[in-house]
Motif scaffolding. Structure first.
Motif, PDB file in Angstrom:
ATOM      1  N   ILE A  61      47.120  14.708 -29.057  1.00  0.00           N
ATOM      2  CA  ILE A  61      46.712  13.989 -28.355  1.00  0.00           C
ATOM      3  C   ILE A  61      45.360  14.119 -27.446  1.00  0.00           C
ATOM      4  CG2 ILE A  61      46.872  13.522 -25.584  1.00  0.00           C
ATOM      5  CD1 ILE A  61      50.026  13.908 -26.601  1.00  0.00           C
ATOM      6  N   GLU A  62      44.503  13.170 -26.995  1.00  0.00           N
ATOM      7  CA  GLU A  62      43.014  13.572 -26.398  1.00  0.00           C
ATOM      8  C   GLU A  62      42.988  12.532 -24.778  1.00  0.00           C
ATOM      9  OE1 GLU A  62      40.986  15.312 -27.289  1.00  0.00           O
ATOM     10  OE2 GLU A  62      41.510  16.135 -29.575  1.00  0.00           O
ATOM     11  N   SER A  63      42.856  13.782 -23.926  1.00  0.00           N
ATOM     12  CA  SER A  63      43.366  12.777 -23.370  1.00  0.00           C
ATOM     13  C   SER A  63      42.069  12.793 -21.963  1.00  0.00           C
ATOM     14  CB  SER A  63      44.403  13.810 -21.662  1.00  0.00           C
ATOM     15  OG  SER A  63      45.296  13.849 -22.179  1.00  0.00           O
ATOM     16  N   ARG A  64      41.739  11.804 -21.293  1.00  0.00           N
ATOM     17  CA  ARG A  64      40.954  11.172 -20.106  1.00  0.00           C
ATOM     18  C   ARG A  64      40.954  11.164 -18.775  1.00  0.00           C
ATOM     19  NH1 ARG A  64      38.840  13.311 -25.156  1.00  0.00           N
ATOM     20  NH2 ARG A  64      36.925  11.990 -25.783  1.00  0.00           N
ATOM     21  N   ASP A  65      40.023  10.440 -17.951  1.00  0.00           N
ATOM     22  CA  ASP A  65      40.041  10.269 -16.729  1.00  0.00           C
ATOM     23  C   ASP A  65      41.145   9.527 -16.363  1.00  0.00           C
ATOM     24  OD1 ASP A  65      39.289  12.873 -15.984  1.00  0.00           O
ATOM     25  OD2 ASP A  65      36.720  12.267 -15.585  1.00  0.00           O
ATOM     26  N   ASP A  66      40.616   8.961 -17.289  1.00  0.00           N
ATOM     27  CA  ASP A  66      41.493   6.665 -17.391  1.00  0.00           C
ATOM     28  C   ASP A  66      42.025   6.516 -17.996  1.00  0.00           C
ATOM     29  OD1 ASP A  66      39.620   6.554 -18.997  1.00  0.00           O
ATOM     30  OD2 ASP A  66      38.651   4.892 -17.901  1.00  0.00           O
ATOM     31  N   HIS A  67      42.491   7.298 -19.177  1.00  0.00           N
ATOM     32  CA  HIS A  67      43.196   7.063 -20.919  1.00  0.00           C
ATOM     33  C   HIS A  67      43.703   7.885 -21.391  1.00  0.00           C
ATOM     34  CE1 HIS A  67      39.468   7.730 -22.306  1.00  0.00           C
ATOM     35  NE2 HIS A  67      39.851   7.275 -24.096  1.00  0.00           N
ATOM     36  N   CYS A  68      45.117   7.690 -22.283  1.00  0.00           N
ATOM     37  CA  CYS A  68      44.468   9.170 -23.649  1.00  0.00           C
ATOM     38  C   CYS A  68      44.610   8.671 -25.137  1.00  0.00           C
ATOM     39  CB  CYS A  68      45.795   9.710 -22.592  1.00  0.00           C
ATOM     40  SG  CYS A  68      47.299   9.219 -22.985  1.00  0.00           S
ATOM     41  N   LEU A  69      44.147   9.335 -25.755  1.00  0.00           N
ATOM     42  CA  LEU A  69      44.628   8.586 -27.261  1.00  0.00           C
ATOM     43  C   LEU A  69      45.842   9.511 -27.772  1.00  0.00           C
ATOM     44  CD1 LEU A  69      43.243   6.631 -29.941  1.00  0.00           C
ATOM     45  CD2 LEU A  69      41.830   8.489 -29.953  1.00  0.00           C
ATOM     46  N   ILE A  70      46.884   8.574 -28.522  1.00  0.00           N
ATOM     47  CA  ILE A  70      47.551   8.981 -29.370  1.00  0.00           C
ATOM     48  C   ILE A  70      47.376   9.296 -31.398  1.00  0.00           C
ATOM     49  CG2 ILE A  70      49.817  10.109 -29.920  1.00  0.00           C
ATOM     50  CD1 ILE A  70      50.321   9.138 -26.609  1.00  0.00           C
ATOM     51  N   ARG A  71      47.160  10.261 -31.729  1.00  0.00           N
ATOM     52  CA  ARG A  71      47.540   9.676 -32.805  1.00  0.00           C
ATOM     53  C   ARG A  71      48.762  10.444 -33.362  1.00  0.00           C
ATOM     54  NH1 ARG A  71      43.768  13.802 -34.800  1.00  0.00           N
ATOM     55  NH2 ARG A  71      44.058  14.780 -32.374  1.00  0.00           N
ATOM     56  N   ILE A  72      49.192   9.466 -34.711  1.00  0.00           N
ATOM     57  CA  ILE A  72      50.201   9.489 -35.035  1.00  0.00           C
ATOM     58  C   ILE A  72      50.648   9.435 -36.548  1.00  0.00           C
ATOM     59  CG2 ILE A  72      52.747   9.052 -34.779  1.00  0.00           C
ATOM     60  CD1 ILE A  72      52.918   8.944 -32.135  1.00  0.00           C
ATOM     61  N   ASN A  73      50.885  10.357 -37.440  1.00  0.00           N
ATOM     62  CA  ASN A  73      51.072   9.910 -39.028  1.00  0.00           C
ATOM     63  C   ASN A  73      52.686   9.996 -38.924  1.00  0.00           C
ATOM     64  OD1 ASN A  73      48.403  10.411 -39.932  1.00  0.00           O
ATOM     65  ND2 ASN A  73      48.936  12.236 -40.280  1.00  0.00           N
ATOM     66  N   ALA A  74      52.513   8.093 -38.881  1.00  0.00           N
ATOM     67  CA  ALA A  74      54.028   8.128 -39.435  1.00  0.00           C
ATOM     68  C   ALA A  74      55.107   7.861 -40.450  1.00  0.00           C
ATOM     69  CB  ALA A  74      53.577   6.099 -38.467  1.00  0.00           C
ATOM     70  N   ILE A  75      55.901   8.046 -40.064  1.00  0.00           N
ATOM     71  CA  ILE A  75      57.295   8.141 -41.455  1.00  0.00           C
ATOM     72  C   ILE A  75      57.108   6.552 -42.070  1.00  0.00           C
ATOM     73  CG2 ILE A  75      58.970   7.725 -40.971  1.00  0.00           C
ATOM     74  CD1 ILE A  75      59.841  10.753 -42.258  1.00  0.00           C
ATOM     75  N   ASN A  76      56.897   7.372 -43.098  1.00  0.00           N
ATOM     76  CA  ASN A  76      57.140   5.766 -44.924  1.00  0.00           C
ATOM     77  C   ASN A  76      58.424   5.941 -44.780  1.00  0.00           C
ATOM     78  OD1 ASN A  76      57.084   3.876 -46.126  1.00  0.00           O
ATOM     79  ND2 ASN A  76      54.956   3.751 -46.280  1.00  0.00           N
ATOM     80  N   GLN A  77      59.196   4.362 -44.302  1.00  0.00           N
ATOM     81  CA  GLN A  77      61.004   4.723 -45.071  1.00  0.00           C
ATOM     82  C   GLN A  77      60.656   4.513 -46.173  1.00  0.00           C
ATOM     83  OE1 GLN A  77      62.622   0.940 -42.599  1.00  0.00           O
ATOM     84  NE2 GLN A  77      64.787   1.778 -43.726  1.00  0.00           N
ATOM     85  N   ASP A  78      60.255   3.889 -47.240  1.00  0.00           N
ATOM     86  CA  ASP A  78      60.524   4.102 -48.342  1.00  0.00           C
ATOM     87  C   ASP A  78      60.072   4.901 -49.376  1.00  0.00           C
ATOM     88  OD1 ASP A  78      61.793   1.705 -47.986  1.00  0.00           O
ATOM     89  OD2 ASP A  78      59.662   0.476 -48.323  1.00  0.00           O
ATOM     90  N   ASN A  79      58.880   6.076 -48.677  1.00  0.00           N
ATOM     91  CA  ASN A  79      58.338   7.494 -49.559  1.00  0.00           C
ATOM     92  C   ASN A  79      57.800   7.839 -47.937  1.00  0.00           C
ATOM     93  OD1 ASN A  79      57.615   9.230 -50.515  1.00  0.00           O
ATOM     94  ND2 ASN A  79      56.826   7.426 -51.673  1.00  0.00           N
ATOM     95  N   VAL A  80      58.926   8.955 -48.424  1.00  0.00           N
ATOM     96  CA  VAL A  80      58.642  10.229 -46.732  1.00  0.00           C
ATOM     97  C   VAL A  80      57.114  10.673 -47.714  1.00  0.00           C
ATOM     98  CG1 VAL A  80      60.858  10.579 -46.230  1.00  0.00           C
ATOM     99  CG2 VAL A  80      60.149  11.797 -47.866  1.00  0.00           C
ATOM    100  N   ASP A  81      56.999  11.206 -48.803  1.00  0.00           N
ATOM    101  CA  ASP A  81      55.579  11.639 -49.255  1.00  0.00           C
ATOM    102  C   ASP A  81      54.865  10.916 -48.517  1.00  0.00           C
ATOM    103  OD1 ASP A  81      56.689  13.642 -49.780  1.00  0.00           O
ATOM    104  OD2 ASP A  81      57.171  12.860 -51.876  1.00  0.00           O
ATOM    105  N   GLU A  82      54.418   9.666 -48.100  1.00  0.00           N
ATOM    106  CA  GLU A  82      53.160   8.404 -47.781  1.00  0.00           C
ATOM    107  C   GLU A  82      53.713   8.371 -46.156  1.00  0.00           C
ATOM    108  OE1 GLU A  82      53.793   5.154 -49.884  1.00  0.00           O
ATOM    109  OE2 GLU A  82      52.954   6.297 -51.589  1.00  0.00           O
ATOM    110  N   TYR A  83      52.883   8.538 -45.755  1.00  0.00           N
ATOM    111  CA  TYR A  83      52.706   8.028 -44.004  1.00  0.00           C
ATOM    112  C   TYR A  83      51.795   6.734 -43.331  1.00  0.00           C
ATOM    113  CZ  TYR A  83      49.170  11.888 -44.136  1.00  0.00           C
ATOM    114  OH  TYR A  83      48.240  12.238 -44.441  1.00  0.00           O
ATOM    115  N   ASP A  84      52.229   5.982 -41.845  1.00  0.00           N
ATOM    116  CA  ASP A  84      51.095   5.511 -41.718  1.00  0.00           C
ATOM    117  C   ASP A  84      50.229   5.597 -40.615  1.00  0.00           C
ATOM    118  OD1 ASP A  84      51.806   2.913 -43.359  1.00  0.00           O
ATOM    119  OD2 ASP A  84      53.337   2.764 -41.805  1.00  0.00           O
ATOM    120  N   ARG A  85      48.832   5.879 -40.696  1.00  0.00           N
ATOM    121  CA  ARG A  85      48.429   6.574 -39.115  1.00  0.00           C
ATOM    122  C   ARG A  85      47.780   5.598 -38.795  1.00  0.00           C
ATOM    123  NH1 ARG A  85      43.003   9.374 -41.781  1.00  0.00           N
ATOM    124  NH2 ARG A  85      43.169  10.039 -39.633  1.00  0.00           N
ATOM    125  N   ILE A  86      48.430   6.126 -37.143  1.00  0.00           N
ATOM    126  CA  ILE A  86      47.950   4.933 -36.348  1.00  0.00           C
ATOM    127  C   ILE A  86      47.556   5.797 -35.054  1.00  0.00           C
ATOM    128  CG2 ILE A  86      49.684   3.406 -37.116  1.00  0.00           C
ATOM    129  CD1 ILE A  86      51.119   4.343 -34.839  1.00  0.00           C
TER     130      ILE A  86
END
Length: 310
Positions: A61-86
């Motif tokens: 998480i990167e926090s600023r005065d008026d917003h925050c930005l959250i980076r997540i590597n989301a788990i992939n249901q079909d293959n836990v060795d892969e992930y979606d970066r959002i």
């Protein structure tokens, strides 16, 4: 794509509407975020953070005065060795999902699913919670599938229907549960940081939803740990079952050896062929020795049966 929320309806808009006072949600690519960084209120440092490659299921998480930005590597249901970066870009009443890496376009599908679900019953906080919850569901499905596989494995072990690949499957599932548990731990950290709200941009209503998200992620993390521990017990049960099968095999071999040991003695005794052995000239010597061998085998079998050796 960007939508504004008005009168509990979700209506299409454009990214220029991000600066309006109305609540809104959106889904854009990282390239689009770079093009509209002024409207979104993000800087080059945050964009570089999004571009930076991160291994495993890491959240930040990167926090600023008026917003925050959250980076997540989301788990992939079909293959836990892969992930979606959002990335989640959160302002006071606006949320934009930034697609960084999503080979199967599952993030877009999840976003559209929430839009269709809340199309005419939209409250910003509820829509926001639904979007966050989408990233709990993939791991939840993996937990359910793993539990069903474990039940099937336990039935195989208890029924002594032990397949050669069973041990490898247990190790594979334990690795999977370890990764799923770590993923949920990262989401718990995200939820707790949002509740802390260091930037002071969220209201009490948002924080209640963040608390629900954190609690659910915590429960799923605990479930993953329990399943991982159960897999350890299952592996111990498998080892015990294999040892039991080996003991039974050794028991049978021991009984067979014990039965044929006297026969070996008899064969060795009469195989000496000394000159003065009386049985060598006896007319019924062959049949006598054969009858003696049969009698020894019968006596041994009856004795071992009485002692429950088999």
């Amino acid at each position: 794509m960007y939508y504004r929320i008005a009168d509990k309806n979700i209506m299409p808009s454009d990214i220029a509407g991000f600066n309006s006072p109305e609540p809104g949600i959106g889904l854009i690519t990282l390239e689009e975020a770079a093009q509209h960084k002024t409207e979104l209120g993000i800087d080059d440092y945050e964009l570089e953070i999004c571009r930076a490659p991160v291994k495993h299921f890491h959240a930040g998480i990167e926090s600023r005065d008026d917003h925050c930005l959250i980076r997540i590597n989301a788990i992939n249901q079909d293959n836990v060795d892969e992930y979606d970066r959002i990335a989640f870009l959160l302002h006071k009443n606006k949320l934009v999902l930034i697609q960084i890496a999503d080979a199967d376009d599952s993030v877009s599908a999840a976003f559209n699913g929430v839009i269709n679900k809340r199309l005419h019953s939209a409250v910003y906080e509820a829509v926001m919670y639904d979007l966050f919850s989408q990233f709990l569901e993939n791991g939840e499905s993996i937990l359910d599938d793993t539990e069903e596989l474990m039940i099937s494995m336990e039935e195989d072990v208890s029924g002594r229907n032990i397949k050669p690949e069973l041990n490898d499957n247990i190790c594979l599932l334990r690795t999977r549960m370890s990764r799923v548990g770590r993923y949920y731990d990262e989401l718990v950290d995200v939820g707790e940081a949002l509740q802390a709200d260091d930037s002071g941009i969220f209201g009490d209503s948002c924080k209640r939803y963040f608390r629900r998200f954190t609690d659910k992620a915590g429960r799923l993390s605990q479930t993953a740990r329990v399943l991982s521990e159960n897999l350890v017990y299952l592996r111990e049960a498998l080892s015990s079952a294999l040892d039991l099968n080996m003991n039974r095999t050794m028991k049978v071999l021991t009984v067979v050896s014990a039965i044929f040991l006297p026969l070996t003695l008899i064969v060795g005794w009469y195989g000496m062929n000394f000159k003065n052995m009386p049985e060598l000239e006896w007319e019924y010597g062959y049949f006598g020795v054969a009858a003696l061998c049969i009698a020894v085998v019968v006596v041994c079998i009856v004795y071992f049966k009485k002692k429950n050796f088999f």
